[in-house]
Scaffold this active site. Structure first.
Site, short mmCIF file in Angstrom:
data_model
loop_
_atom_site.label_atom_id
_atom_site.label_comp_id
_atom_site.label_asym_id
_atom_site.label_seq_id
_atom_site.Cartn_x
_atom_site.Cartn_y
_atom_site.Cartn_z
N LYS A 194 0.86 -1.19 0.00
CA LYS A 194 0.00 0.00 0.00
C LYS A 194 0.89 1.23 0.00
CE LYS A 194 -4.40 1.10 0.17
NZ LYS A 194 -5.58 0.32 -0.25
N ASP A 197 -7.05 4.44 -4.47
CA ASP A 197 -7.68 4.33 -3.14
C ASP A 197 -8.29 5.71 -2.89
OD1 ASP A 197 -7.76 2.29 -0.71
OD2 ASP A 197 -7.42 4.25 0.18
P1 NDP Z 1 -12.91 7.99 -2.80
O1 NDP Z 1 -11.82 8.98 -2.61
O2 NDP Z 1 -13.49 7.77 -4.14
O3 NDP Z 1 -14.11 8.29 -1.80
C1 NDP Z 1 -13.92 8.36 -0.44
C2 NDP Z 1 -15.23 8.73 0.21
O4 NDP Z 1 -15.10 8.59 1.63
C3 NDP Z 1 -15.62 10.18 -0.02
O5 NDP Z 1 -17.01 10.29 0.02
C4 NDP Z 1 -14.95 10.88 1.16
O6 NDP Z 1 -15.54 12.12 1.48
C5 NDP Z 1 -15.19 9.88 2.25
N1 NDP Z 1 -14.11 10.01 3.24
C6 NDP Z 1 -12.79 9.79 3.02
N2 NDP Z 1 -12.09 10.03 4.13
C7 NDP Z 1 -12.97 10.41 5.04
C8 NDP Z 1 -12.85 10.78 6.39
N3 NDP Z 1 -11.65 10.83 7.01
N4 NDP Z 1 -13.99 11.10 7.04
C9 NDP Z 1 -15.19 11.06 6.41
N5 NDP Z 1 -15.37 10.72 5.14
C10 NDP Z 1 -14.27 10.39 4.47
O7 NDP Z 1 -12.32 6.61 -2.22
P2 NDP Z 1 -12.83 5.13 -2.46
O8 NDP Z 1 -14.30 5.10 -2.65
O9 NDP Z 1 -11.95 4.53 -3.46
O10 NDP Z 1 -12.44 4.46 -1.06
C11 NDP Z 1 -13.37 4.36 0.02
C12 NDP Z 1 -12.92 3.27 0.96
O11 NDP Z 1 -12.89 2.03 0.24
C13 NDP Z 1 -11.51 3.41 1.55
O12 NDP Z 1 -11.51 2.85 2.85
C14 NDP Z 1 -10.66 2.56 0.63
O13 NDP Z 1 -9.47 2.13 1.27
C15 NDP Z 1 -11.62 1.42 0.37
N6 NDP Z 1 -11.36 0.60 -0.82
C16 NDP Z 1 -11.27 1.15 -2.06
C17 NDP Z 1 -11.09 0.35 -3.17
C18 NDP Z 1 -11.08 0.90 -4.55
O14 NDP Z 1 -11.00 0.10 -5.49
N7 NDP Z 1 -11.16 2.20 -4.75
C19 NDP Z 1 -10.91 -1.09 -3.03
C20 NDP Z 1 -11.11 -1.59 -1.70
C21 NDP Z 1 -11.29 -0.75 -0.64
P3 NDP Z 1 -14.75 13.48 1.08
O15 NDP Z 1 -14.83 13.52 -0.43
O16 NDP Z 1 -15.48 14.56 1.76
O17 NDP Z 1 -13.35 13.31 1.58
O1 2IT Z 2 -7.93 -1.41 -0.76
C1 2IT Z 2 -7.89 -1.89 -1.92
O2 2IT Z 2 -8.03 -3.08 -2.12
C2 2IT Z 2 -7.69 -0.96 -3.03
N1 2IT Z 2 -7.63 0.25 -2.81
C3 2IT Z 2 -7.56 -1.49 -4.42
C4 2IT Z 2 -6.18 -2.02 -4.66
C5 2IT Z 2 -5.87 -2.42 -6.07
O3 2IT Z 2 -4.71 -2.76 -6.29
O4 2IT Z 2 -6.75 -2.41 -6.94
#
Ligand code: NDP
Ligand code: 2IT
Length: 442
Positions: A125, A165
């Site tokens: 990561k 992420d």
């Molecule tokens: P994005 O940046 O697309 O969206 C993040 C969302 O979460 C936004 O709505 C953001 O609000 C909110 N957020 C982030 N940090 C905070 C915080 N500290 N407090 C409150 N709200 C928060 O990210 P993703 O959708 O990609 O990721 C969301 C989660 O999913 C994370 O935990 C990530 O690690 C996990 N994840 C993502 C994957 C992927 O493929 N993208 C795969 C597996 C897990 P704001 O815009 O106001 O910051």
């Molecule tokens: O937390 C996760 O699994 C991710 N942000 C996606 C990682 C990836 O390599 O697609």
């Protein structure tokens, strides 16, 4: 002292001031005890000491110039945690809260998640404490290029393959990929989540959210129920939240909430996703604007989405966003199932509340593995120099999520208790990596 307690104490002593990392380690160590204690090979090969210590932790300076000509400096991270079963694989997070503890917890979780997918990917990561909010296009591009200028020397299609992420989506991956190519002069699948015109996979954008809903459906089906007709509370409004909402709606559920860091919206008639997408994906705006655009929807900047009565809760924002009180409220409101879209969104106390209430609970390592699974499919397509159709990738994703559900359910049944998917996912993920580590020697 048991082997697990000894390792736990040593890891805590060595990683002082890293609460998120210790939270992730504790959850794994406490749940894998039945396996570790059943075979002395784990202790004899120091598997736990080795799996809790990253192979490599890279911390670097990321200098860039803002639009006023000021030189700014951020801190970049890449933690290459474990490559026993494949090249390091995991996302990059851009958020002001990013520090070594957060990157290490994410990297550690990624080892087991990636193992569960059944695909050949190790755990890693990275990210930076850079805050993308309010930055211009040029500032984002320059930051991404500077970040990659250093990162490029540490990664490669067969070494370490980063992805998105929080704060990193298609735009940022594009700038980073361009810079990698410029520096290395190779065209290879070194990043996933790429655009469709230059090696990205169809369905990668949707994969994490879709995969989450597929596995929650698998879990409900196993208990004689299903998503159709259920009300769903979702937190977040980013990549994971949006496509979880889309798939839940396609399967006949009603999504009633979404949020961002400034508040949340409740729409009793069901969230209109085209409006959320316009606000979040096109305008990069705030979720509050949803309530301005949709009659009957309410915005609140206090409390959390978990106070809304729902059948299914899908935390899709960030770590520790759902605490003990939120869990109690959900249980009081008779929530049936919880699926973790974000990484470690529930606190340990919250998980214990769900456990006591026998709420169906699918932990992040299993529930959100669809994203990295399709990333691994993107790597395959890049190596083959071929591209699969959306339906082909989606069908593979569905099969992978079913495979993960079965592995977690079987391991729960065998080593813990039926439907203890937290233990099941950790155990199933752990065994494969541990066996590979033992086979490969110290
Ligand atoms: P994005 O940046 O697309 O969206 C993040 C969302 O979460 C936004 O709505 C953001 O609000 C909110 N957020 C982030 N940090 C905070 C915080 N500290 N407090 C409150 N709200 C928060 O990210 P993703 O959708 O990609 O990721 C969301 C989660 O999913 C994370 O935990 C990530 O690690 C996990 N994840 C993502 C994957 C992927 O493929 N993208 C795969 C597996 C897990 P704001 O815009 O106001 O910051
Ligand atoms: O937390 C996760 O699994 C991710 N942000 C996606 C990682 C990836 O390599 O697609």
């Amino acid at each position: 002292m048991s082997y697990i307690s000894e390792v736990r104490a040593a890891v805590a002593a060595r990683n002082e001031g890293q609460p998120e990392f210790m939270q992730a380690v504790d959850e794994v160590l406490t749940t894998i005890a039945p396996v570790v204690e059943s075979d002395c090979a784990y202790k004899n090969n120091a598997v736990l000491e080795r799996i809790t210590e990253p192979d490599r932790q890279i911390i670097f300076r990321v200098p860039w110039t803002d639009d006023n000509g000021n030189i700014r400096v951020n801190r970049g991270f890449r933690v290459q945690f474990n490559n026993a079963i494949g090249p390091y694989k995991g996302g990059l997070r851009l958020h002001p809260s990013v520090n070594l503890s957060i990157i290490k917890f994410l990297g550690f979780e990624q080892i087991f998640k990636n193992s569960l997918t059944g695909l050949p990917i190790g755990g890693g990561k990275g990210g930076s404490d850079f805050d993308p909010k309010g930055k211009s296009e040029r500032e984002i591009r320059e930051f991404c290029q500077s970040f990659m200028t250093e990162l490029a020397r540490h990664i490669g299609a067969d070494t370490d393959v980063p992805a998105g992420d929080i704060g990193v989506g298609g735009r940022e991956i594009g700038y980073m990929y361009g810079q990698y190519k410029r520096i290395k002069n190779v065209y290879e699948g070194v990043l996933t989540g790429k655009g469709l015109t230059y090696g990205g996979s169809l369905a990668r954008t949707e994969a994490t959210g879709y995969g989450l809903v597929y596995i929650v459906e698998n879990m409900l089906n196993a208990h004689g129920d299903g998503i159709k007709g259920k009300s769903v509370a979702i937190s977040g409004s980013g990549n994971v939240a949006i496509y979880a909402a889309q798939k839940a709606q396609q399967l006949g559920a009603k999504v009633v909430t979404m949020s961002d860091s400034k508040g949340w919206v409740y729409d009793p008639d069901g969230i209109k996703l085209d409006i959320v997408k316009e606000i979040k994906e096109v305008k990069r705006g705030r979720i509050r604007e949803y309530a301005d655009a949709v009659k009957g929807a309410r915005f609140s900047d206090g409390g959390k989405v978990w106070q809304v009565k729902c059948d299914i809760a899908l935390p899709c924002a960030t770590q520790n966003e759902l605490d003990e009180n939120d869990a109690k409220q959900l249980v009081k409101n008779k929530v049936i199932a919880v699926g973790e879209g974000a990484n470690m969104p529930s606190t340990t106390a919250a998980i214990n509340v769900f456990r006591s209430a026998k709420t169906l609970f699918m932990p992040a390592k299993a529930a959100n593995a669809g994203g990295v699974a399709v990333s691994a499919l993107e790597m395959s397509q890049n190596s083959l120099r071929l591209g699969w159709s959306f339906d082909e990738v989606d069908a593979k994703l569905k099969g992978i999520m079913k495979g993960i559900f079965d592995k977690a359910a079987d391991a729960a049944q065998k080593y813990a208790s039926p439907a203890d998917y937290v233990s099941g996912a950790n155990i199933a993920g752990f065994i494969k990596v541990a066996q590979a580590m033992i086979a490969q020697g110290v």
